[in-house]
Design a protein around this motif. Structure first.
Motif, PDB file in Angstrom:
ATOM      1  N   VAL A   1      74.621 -38.848 -47.904  1.00  0.00           N
ATOM      2  CA  VAL A   1      74.208 -38.185 -46.841  1.00  0.00           C
ATOM      3  C   VAL A   1      75.697 -37.187 -47.296  1.00  0.00           C
ATOM      4  CG1 VAL A   1      74.880 -37.134 -44.859  1.00  0.00           C
ATOM      5  CG2 VAL A   1      73.787 -39.639 -44.735  1.00  0.00           C
ATOM      6  N   TYR A   2      75.098 -35.578 -47.666  1.00  0.00           N
ATOM      7  CA  TYR A   2      75.010 -34.665 -48.497  1.00  0.00           C
ATOM      8  C   TYR A   2      75.395 -33.998 -47.416  1.00  0.00           C
ATOM      9  CZ  TYR A   2      73.365 -37.130 -52.253  1.00  0.00           C
ATOM     10  OH  TYR A   2      73.181 -38.196 -53.502  1.00  0.00           O
ATOM     11  N   ASP A   3      75.424 -33.709 -46.419  1.00  0.00           N
ATOM     12  CA  ASP A   3      75.532 -32.743 -45.636  1.00  0.00           C
ATOM     13  C   ASP A   3      75.150 -33.979 -43.921  1.00  0.00           C
ATOM     14  OD1 ASP A   3      75.624 -30.614 -43.437  1.00  0.00           O
ATOM     15  OD2 ASP A   3      73.951 -28.943 -45.208  1.00  0.00           O
ATOM     16  N   PRO A   4      76.633 -32.919 -43.439  1.00  0.00           N
ATOM     17  CA  PRO A   4      76.610 -34.519 -42.340  1.00  0.00           C
ATOM     18  C   PRO A   4      76.250 -33.205 -41.222  1.00  0.00           C
ATOM     19  CG  PRO A   4      78.589 -32.312 -42.372  1.00  0.00           C
ATOM     20  CD  PRO A   4      77.645 -32.196 -43.928  1.00  0.00           C
ATOM     21  N   SER A   5      75.272 -32.232 -40.989  1.00  0.00           N
ATOM     22  CA  SER A   5      74.551 -31.420 -40.398  1.00  0.00           C
ATOM     23  C   SER A   5      73.132 -32.513 -40.243  1.00  0.00           C
ATOM     24  CB  SER A   5      74.040 -30.093 -40.697  1.00  0.00           C
ATOM     25  OG  SER A   5      73.126 -30.240 -41.504  1.00  0.00           O
ATOM     26  N   PHE A   6      72.931 -33.775 -41.069  1.00  0.00           N
ATOM     27  CA  PHE A   6      71.641 -34.684 -41.246  1.00  0.00           C
ATOM     28  C   PHE A   6      71.843 -34.831 -39.707  1.00  0.00           C
ATOM     29  CE2 PHE A   6      71.749 -38.840 -41.856  1.00  0.00           C
ATOM     30  CZ  PHE A   6      70.397 -39.283 -42.424  1.00  0.00           C
ATOM     31  N   TYR A   7      73.081 -35.920 -39.447  1.00  0.00           N
ATOM     32  CA  TYR A   7      72.867 -36.593 -38.284  1.00  0.00           C
ATOM     33  C   TYR A   7      73.046 -36.152 -36.945  1.00  0.00           C
ATOM     34  CZ  TYR A   7      76.174 -39.342 -41.341  1.00  0.00           C
ATOM     35  OH  TYR A   7      77.077 -39.992 -42.203  1.00  0.00           O
ATOM     36  N   ALA A   8      73.200 -34.910 -36.664  1.00  0.00           N
ATOM     37  CA  ALA A   8      72.749 -33.837 -35.693  1.00  0.00           C
ATOM     38  C   ALA A   8      71.103 -33.362 -35.205  1.00  0.00           C
ATOM     39  CB  ALA A   8      73.391 -32.485 -35.200  1.00  0.00           C
ATOM     40  N   ASP A   9      70.530 -33.455 -36.648  1.00  0.00           N
ATOM     41  CA  ASP A   9      69.512 -32.886 -37.176  1.00  0.00           C
ATOM     42  C   ASP A   9      67.912 -33.731 -36.859  1.00  0.00           C
ATOM     43  OD1 ASP A   9      68.625 -30.686 -37.776  1.00  0.00           O
ATOM     44  OD2 ASP A   9      68.580 -30.756 -40.629  1.00  0.00           O
ATOM     45  N   VAL A  10      68.705 -35.399 -36.729  1.00  0.00           N
ATOM     46  CA  VAL A  10      67.803 -36.322 -36.303  1.00  0.00           C
ATOM     47  C   VAL A  10      68.246 -36.913 -34.786  1.00  0.00           C
ATOM     48  CG1 VAL A  10      67.781 -38.745 -36.975  1.00  0.00           C
ATOM     49  CG2 VAL A  10      68.423 -38.056 -39.168  1.00  0.00           C
ATOM     50  N   LEU A  11      68.980 -37.036 -34.222  1.00  0.00           N
ATOM     51  CA  LEU A  11      69.586 -36.731 -32.770  1.00  0.00           C
ATOM     52  C   LEU A  11      68.416 -35.799 -32.445  1.00  0.00           C
ATOM     53  CD1 LEU A  11      73.214 -38.641 -32.473  1.00  0.00           C
ATOM     54  CD2 LEU A  11      70.687 -39.921 -32.440  1.00  0.00           C
ATOM     55  N   GLY A  12      68.608 -34.802 -32.702  1.00  0.00           N
ATOM     56  CA  GLY A  12      68.070 -33.941 -32.381  1.00  0.00           C
ATOM     57  C   GLY A  12      66.737 -33.002 -32.324  1.00  0.00           C
ATOM     58  N   ARG A  13      66.373 -33.615 -33.439  1.00  0.00           N
ATOM     59  CA  ARG A  13      64.971 -33.211 -33.927  1.00  0.00           C
ATOM     60  C   ARG A  13      63.916 -34.397 -34.632  1.00  0.00           C
ATOM     61  NH1 ARG A  13      64.004 -29.327 -37.530  1.00  0.00           N
ATOM     62  NH2 ARG A  13      65.865 -29.840 -38.724  1.00  0.00           N
ATOM     63  N   GLY A  14      64.473 -35.805 -34.440  1.00  0.00           N
ATOM     64  CA  GLY A  14      63.753 -36.898 -34.409  1.00  0.00           C
ATOM     65  C   GLY A  14      63.575 -36.825 -35.574  1.00  0.00           C
TER      66      GLY A  14
ATOM     67  N   GLY B   1      63.351 -33.466 -38.178  1.00  0.00           N
ATOM     68  CA  GLY B   1      65.024 -33.338 -38.245  1.00  0.00           C
ATOM     69  C   GLY B   1      64.882 -34.217 -39.752  1.00  0.00           C
ATOM     70  N   LEU B   2      64.299 -35.539 -39.534  1.00  0.00           N
ATOM     71  CA  LEU B   2      64.516 -36.474 -41.046  1.00  0.00           C
ATOM     72  C   LEU B   2      64.243 -36.306 -42.007  1.00  0.00           C
ATOM     73  CD1 LEU B   2      65.549 -39.319 -41.420  1.00  0.00           C
ATOM     74  CD2 LEU B   2      63.953 -40.250 -40.616  1.00  0.00           C
ATOM     75  N   GLY B   3      62.796 -36.049 -42.266  1.00  0.00           N
ATOM     76  CA  GLY B   3      62.560 -35.066 -42.997  1.00  0.00           C
ATOM     77  C   GLY B   3      62.281 -33.727 -43.704  1.00  0.00           C
ATOM     78  N   GLU B   4      62.791 -32.947 -42.109  1.00  0.00           N
ATOM     79  CA  GLU B   4      63.351 -31.785 -43.056  1.00  0.00           C
ATOM     80  C   GLU B   4      64.605 -31.275 -43.786  1.00  0.00           C
ATOM     81  OE1 GLU B   4      60.737 -27.989 -40.423  1.00  0.00           O
ATOM     82  OE2 GLU B   4      63.097 -28.657 -39.886  1.00  0.00           O
ATOM     83  N   SER B   5      65.475 -32.500 -42.853  1.00  0.00           N
ATOM     84  CA  SER B   5      66.591 -32.134 -43.874  1.00  0.00           C
ATOM     85  C   SER B   5      67.031 -32.790 -45.593  1.00  0.00           C
ATOM     86  CB  SER B   5      67.611 -32.935 -43.238  1.00  0.00           C
ATOM     87  OG  SER B   5      67.546 -34.800 -43.028  1.00  0.00           O
ATOM     88  N   TYR B   6      65.454 -34.105 -45.025  1.00  0.00           N
ATOM     89  CA  TYR B   6      65.550 -34.784 -47.006  1.00  0.00           C
ATOM     90  C   TYR B   6      65.096 -33.322 -47.782  1.00  0.00           C
ATOM     91  CZ  TYR B   6      63.716 -37.888 -50.608  1.00  0.00           C
ATOM     92  OH  TYR B   6      63.426 -38.145 -51.326  1.00  0.00           O
TER      93      TYR B   6
ATOM     94  N   HIS C   1      61.610 -45.627 -32.475  1.00  0.00           N
ATOM     95  CA  HIS C   1      61.734 -45.599 -31.269  1.00  0.00           C
ATOM     96  C   HIS C   1      62.671 -45.210 -30.043  1.00  0.00           C
ATOM     97  CE1 HIS C   1      57.929 -46.200 -32.034  1.00  0.00           C
ATOM     98  NE2 HIS C   1      57.616 -47.879 -32.430  1.00  0.00           N
ATOM     99  N   GLN C   2      63.652 -46.327 -31.032  1.00  0.00           N
ATOM    100  CA  GLN C   2      64.822 -45.213 -30.368  1.00  0.00           C
ATOM    101  C   GLN C   2      65.567 -44.021 -29.977  1.00  0.00           C
ATOM    102  OE1 GLN C   2      67.904 -49.046 -31.311  1.00  0.00           O
ATOM    103  NE2 GLN C   2      65.525 -50.240 -32.194  1.00  0.00           N
ATOM    104  N   LEU C   3      65.654 -43.348 -30.733  1.00  0.00           N
ATOM    105  CA  LEU C   3      65.638 -41.627 -30.970  1.00  0.00           C
ATOM    106  C   LEU C   3      65.774 -40.946 -29.820  1.00  0.00           C
ATOM    107  CD1 LEU C   3      65.161 -41.131 -34.823  1.00  0.00           C
ATOM    108  CD2 LEU C   3      67.211 -41.045 -33.538  1.00  0.00           C
ATOM    109  N   PRO C   4      66.201 -40.507 -28.820  1.00  0.00           N
ATOM    110  CA  PRO C   4      65.467 -39.581 -27.934  1.00  0.00           C
ATOM    111  C   PRO C   4      63.695 -38.552 -27.969  1.00  0.00           C
ATOM    112  CG  PRO C   4      67.658 -39.028 -28.670  1.00  0.00           C
ATOM    113  CD  PRO C   4      67.532 -40.523 -29.230  1.00  0.00           C
TER     114      PRO C   4
END
Length: 374
Positions: free
Chosen positions: A30-43, A46-51, A75-78
């Motif tokens: 992980v190079y940018d910690p915004s990755f974590y919030a992106d994944v939790l907030g946008r599933g 967020g994972l694809g766009e942050s990549y 399936h475990q992400l909100p």
């Protein structure tokens, strides 16, 4: 107790055997910690766009996705508000109407013939290959095309319809090897132009047309990798079109990606960047919409072959990137890499399937058999 996004995402990944800054090829950095919030907030979006933005990476992206999907982490992400809104709109609107279909097709299949020529086999077959007896992509695709022709029991002189003909790979193969006449339809302008060029001199007509306009009779009908763009609101119409265009003794082969559970909306990242408006059918949905129209003669799943096919496509893109990078920048390359390798991981995890289904109108007298190789 409130948990930080980094803690939550790290724990989810750990359940799949994936570590942040770990030693394995499937681990992520992980190079940018915004990755974590992106994944939790946008599933997945967020994972694809942050990549794509370079916020994280993995040496072996396909294996990362295999482990994440096999463990059911997705399936475990909100579910975000955006995801719920997209699902609601997909249920209310027809995202695969005739007008929208042209837009959806243009955004992917008209990306550039040069990209697809660099990625695909020599026949430009943009569907799953058949690797049972093949060692190369070219051979695996020819084997798939031959298997398809044999399943349709093609004979010289037959009139064949190819719905979603791509760049004409099936049409030309069937005309060359089985002596049939083929009408291919596509709604991609670039596909149609190149298909006509590649099929020149053979008894093949390539039309720029929507399947809903068809009203002619054919001895056999094939659709390779197009049904994923039809949408469940149009499934009955699609099957009715095939039914009215197929003669009484003819066979229809449907080649499609399939899912294990029904969703009105596909993955959000894939929908935004790769296949707008796409929807993956299930066994239940196909069965529902062929009722009173067709008899199911044969159903084959060779989804693991799609994993190999996608990896071969990625290898070709990687090898040819130097000649492509003047037109396609690094963000595009990361997007395309993510597309191919995430899909490979999905098939490897058996979350995605690849089906070939053979249908007849009244049942084959005496039973259906696949023709033997010539």
């Amino acid at each position: 107790m409130f948990r930080k996004p980094e803690y939550m995402v790290t724990r989810l990944l750990a359940a799949a055997g994936v570590a942040v800054n770990g030693p394995h090829s499937w681990d992520i950095t992980v190079y940018d910690p915004s990755f974590y919030a992106d994944v939790l907030g946008r599933g997945s979006l967020g994972l694809g766009e942050s990549y794509m933005q370079g916020c994280w990476d993995s040496p072996q992206l396909d294996e990362f996705f295999y482990r994440v999907l096999r463990a059911g982490i997705d399936h475990q992400l909100p579910e975000s508000i955006g995801f719920k809104t997209d699902v609601l709109l997909a249920r209310l609107l027809n995202f695969q109407s005739r007008k929208k279909a042209y837009h959806n097709c243009h955004s992917h299949y008209d990306t550039g013939n040069d990209l697809f020529e660099a990625m695909l086999d020599k026949r430009m077959t943009y569907t799953c290959a058949f690797w049972e007896n093949a060692a190369t992509l070219d051979q695996a695709q020819e084997d798939k095309l031959d298997l398809t022709c044999r399943k349709l029991n093609l004979q010289p002189g037959m009139q064949v319809l190819d719905i979603g003909c791509g760049w004409g790979s099936f049409a030309k193969f069937a005309a060359e090897k089985y002596g049939v006449q083929v009408t291919g339809i596509t709604i991609s302008i670039e596909q149609a132009e190149l298909a006509r060029e590649r099929c020149k001199g053979w008894p093949i007509e390539i039309r720029l047309a929507d399947y809903r306009t068809l009203n002619e009779q054919y001895d056999a009908i094939v659709s390779l990798g197009m049904f994923e763009h039809v949408g469940y609101k149009n499934y009955r119409c699609y099957m009715q079109v095939v039914h009215r265009c197929l003669n009484e003794k003819g066979l229809f082969l449907l080649h499609t990606i399939g899912g294990n559970s029904a969703h009105a909306f596909t993955d959000r990242w894939l929908n935004k960047y790769i296949f707008p408006g796409a929807m993956i059918p299930t066994i239940q949905l196909i069965g529902k919409y062929i009722e009173r129209l067709f008899v199911m003669e044969h159903w084959q799943n060779f989804s693991v072959d799609y994993d190999k096919t996608l990896m071969a496509w990625y290898s070709n893109i990687f090898k040819n990137y130097d000649q492509l990078k003047a037109k396609y920048d690094n963000t595009f390359f990361r997007m395309w890499k993510y597309y191919l390798l995430s899909c490979a991981g999905s098939f490897r995890a058996r979350q995605s399937q690849l089906w070939q289904v053979v249908l007849s109108k009244n049942g084959v007298p005496g039973g259906y058999h696949i023709a033997k190789p010539a």
